[in-house]
Design a protein around this motif. Structure first.
Motif, mmCIF file in Angstrom:
data_model
loop_
_atom_site.group_PDB
_atom_site.id
_atom_site.type_symbol
_atom_site.label_atom_id
_atom_site.label_comp_id
_atom_site.label_asym_id
_atom_site.label_seq_id
_atom_site.Cartn_x
_atom_site.Cartn_y
_atom_site.Cartn_z
ATOM 1 N N ASN A 41 47.268 40.148 29.802
ATOM 2 C CA ASN A 41 47.670 39.830 31.177
ATOM 3 C C ASN A 41 47.680 38.326 31.416
ATOM 4 O OD1 ASN A 41 45.954 42.560 31.269
ATOM 5 N ND2 ASN A 41 47.603 42.690 32.775
ATOM 6 N N GLN A 46 49.414 36.745 34.432
ATOM 7 C CA GLN A 46 48.592 37.487 35.388
ATOM 8 C C GLN A 46 47.141 37.043 35.193
ATOM 9 O OE1 GLN A 46 49.573 41.682 34.600
ATOM 10 N NE2 GLN A 46 50.758 41.703 36.501
ATOM 11 N N ALA A 48 44.618 35.955 37.258
ATOM 12 C CA ALA A 48 43.526 36.506 38.076
ATOM 13 C C ALA A 48 43.174 37.929 37.629
ATOM 14 C CB ALA A 48 43.930 36.494 39.551
ATOM 15 N N LYS A 49 44.198 38.725 37.387
ATOM 16 C CA LYS A 49 43.976 40.100 36.951
ATOM 17 C C LYS A 49 43.291 40.116 35.590
ATOM 18 C CE LYS A 49 46.483 44.496 36.511
ATOM 19 N NZ LYS A 49 47.824 45.116 36.597
ATOM 20 N N THR A 133 52.576 45.266 31.123
ATOM 21 C CA THR A 133 53.051 43.927 31.495
ATOM 22 C C THR A 133 54.018 43.384 30.456
ATOM 23 O OG1 THR A 133 50.937 43.513 32.597
ATOM 24 C CG2 THR A 133 52.308 41.603 32.120
ATOM 25 N N THR A 145 52.357 39.412 40.819
ATOM 26 C CA THR A 145 51.230 38.497 40.983
ATOM 27 C C THR A 145 49.993 39.297 41.383
ATOM 28 O OG1 THR A 145 51.708 38.121 43.324
ATOM 29 C CG2 THR A 145 52.802 36.668 41.718
ATOM 30 N N PHE A 146 48.856 38.634 41.398
ATOM 31 C CA PHE A 146 47.617 39.304 41.780
ATOM 32 C C PHE A 146 47.685 39.807 43.217
ATOM 33 C CE2 PHE A 146 43.068 39.285 43.069
ATOM 34 C CZ PHE A 146 42.618 40.234 42.157
ATOM 35 N N LYS A 147 48.298 39.015 44.080
ATOM 36 C CA LYS A 147 48.450 39.405 45.482
ATOM 37 C C LYS A 147 49.334 40.639 45.599
ATOM 38 C CE LYS A 147 49.705 37.548 50.026
ATOM 39 N NZ LYS A 147 50.210 36.360 50.768
ATOM 40 N N ASP A 149 49.739 42.894 43.263
ATOM 41 C CA ASP A 149 48.978 44.027 42.719
ATOM 42 C C ASP A 149 48.019 44.587 43.766
ATOM 43 O OD1 ASP A 149 50.022 44.371 40.168
ATOM 44 O OD2 ASP A 149 48.772 42.787 39.320
ATOM 45 N N LEU A 150 47.401 43.704 44.541
ATOM 46 C CA LEU A 150 46.514 44.162 45.607
ATOM 47 C C LEU A 150 47.293 44.931 46.671
ATOM 48 C CD1 LEU A 150 44.111 41.116 46.174
ATOM 49 C CD2 LEU A 150 43.610 43.299 45.063
#
Length: 461
Positions: A41, A46, A48-49, A133, A145-147, A149-150
């Motif tokens: 990742n 990616q 943060a993930k 990924t 992005t991490f955002k 994914d959230l």
């Protein structure tokens, strides 16, 4: 092996991303994610993930290095160091070394195994995430992005987010204690030979002891098991029969003031059952209200009393009769609803064909009630096998006619288990009793239900 853009799109669309596929077809960074979680990742931006995955791996490794490996290493022996008493010349007192505690070793060992299984599941998800990924990049699609994914977690995968806390508490408060109890059955954890601090694995020895009818515990087990099944049968079907009779009588078209009669029988439900049972227990004592009243009316001689809880046969009949009294109102409510849902067309057709009320009962009413209430009967039978309240609050398992036994003549498996663990501290035998009770009920319930019309002819009515 790098896939073409079309092949990557197809694999993503089919959702066939697996750990085996990732380790065999994934790129170097994807395969390396099996060792360094989150690496795939991070390589595909990616960050943060990937760092979250790496943090979980580091936390698990830290746990295993500090406690986990020690917990697993101690699990086979369950501890060997005894608590020791040492005289301190300087202080002129005895000091005690802590020693090993087998119960904590067993608990921490099982918890470590469960944590490891959870980590392995999480590991597989991280490997699949890295491969997914990689396929996204090969397919020419944008990597979340991490955002994002959230946001997906709060939308598409909301069910996973909501189910995580319940699964955690189920694992910690249900699965862990259940496995702990099962493991206890294979140890000598009991007051016998003072195995309450340090105990060992004994394999199937406890099961052999319980199945040995010539031993005290074995003889008690078979006697209690026989009475438990007899009690469950009569407690279930006596309630069902009398509740059915009352429901049919009240539900007749010619019966007036149906609501009043239902109120008369159901009002007892407003009183907590344990209060009713304790009152009945007090009234049926040798010097209780019932025996005193019978003496005053001349039905009993002075000083005499009916042995409601002092004679084995009387005690067993008494608990069954009182269980009918406290249980029939609930059965009445259940069966009233069933009767009111039987189609009137069936009875009208039976009248046209000249069927008598008795024939209508056996050909329409009874089959319909059994069909609908079979799961209820199975659940009630299971509940009566484990009916701790009625037996413990009424008779306490008494009378005890065999002083060498750990159970009275009205003890069920569940009340005997309570006495074994709380009073006698035979935790290993109590665990065996719990396992056998579960096996008997599970197998019996499944076989009964699968052979019933409710299961075989679902939708038949």
């Amino acid at each position: 092996m790098k896939l073409s853009e079309k092949a990557a799109r197809e694999q993503l669309a089919m959702g066939t991303v697996t750990v085996v596929g990732a380790l065999s077809n994934g790129s170097t960074e994807t395969k390396a994610s099996a060792l360094v979680m989150g690496l795939g990742n991070i390589v595909h931006k990616q960050v943060a993930k990937g760092l979250v995955f790496l943090a979980v791996e580091l936390a698990y490794l830290w746990f295993m290095m500090t406690n986990g490996l020690h917990n697993l290493a101690m699990l086979p022996s369950l501890g060997t160091a005894q608590q020791e008493e040492i005289w301190n010349e300087e202080l002129q007192v005895y000091l005690y070394t802590k020693g090993d505690q087998s119960i904590l070793i067993l608990l921490f060992g099982i918890a470590t195994i469960l944590v490891t299984f959870v980590f392995l599941w999480f590991w597989s998800e991280t490997v699949k995430s890295a491969y997914r990924t990689e396929l996204t990049v090969q397919a020419g699609k944008k990597v979340n992005t991490f955002k994002e994914d959230l946001a997906t977690l709060l939308d598409e995968y909301l069910h996973r987010l909501l189910m995580t806390p319940p699964l955690f508490f189920i694992t910690a408060l249900t699965i862990l204690p259940l496995i702990f109890m099962i493991c206890m059955a294979f140890t000598n954890y009991s007051r016998i030979d003072n195995h309450l601090v340090l105990f060992d694995w004994v394999g199937l020895k406890n099961f052999a002891t319980l199945f040995d009818g010539s031993s005290v515990l074995g003889g008690t087990f078979w006697r209690v098991l026989a009475w438990t099944l007899v009690w469950a049968f009569f407690a279930t079907f006596s309630n069902y029969f009398f509740g059915m009779v009352l429901a049919i009588l009240i539900n007749r078209k010619t019966t007036r003031a149906k609501g009043f009669w239902r109120f008369c029988f159901v009002i007892s439900c407003a009183v907590p059952m344990f209060v009713s049972l304790l009152i009945m227990r007090t009234m049926l004592q040798p010097e209780g209200a019932v025996n005193v009243l019978l003496r005053n009316l001349g039905f009993l001689e002075a000083g005499a009393s009916l042995p409601f809880f002092t004679n084995a046969t009387w005690a067993r009949i008494t608990v069954i009769v009182i269980n009918i009294w406290v249980g029939v109102p609930y059965t009445l409510l259940q069966l009233t609803g069933v009767l009111q849902n039987i189609p009137d067309d069936l009875y009208e057709a039976a009248d046209v064909d000249g069927a008598t009320p008795v024939q209508q009962f056996f050909k329409i009413t009874l089959p319909y009630m059994f069909y609908v209430t079979t799961p209820y009967l199975i659940a009630t039978f299971t509940g009566n096998v484990n009916n701790f309240n009625v037996i413990y609050l009424l008779s306490g398992g008494d009378p005890v006619t065999n002083l060498a036994s750990t159970a009275g003549d009205t003890d069920l498996l569940v009340t005997w288990l309570y006495k074994l663990t709380i009073d006698k501290q035979y935790y290993n035998i109590g665990a065996v009793v719990g396992i056998l009770t579960f096996v008997i009920l599970a197998v019996g319930s499944l076989l009964t239900y699968r052979n019933s019309k409710s299961y075989k002819e679902e939708g038949g009515f």
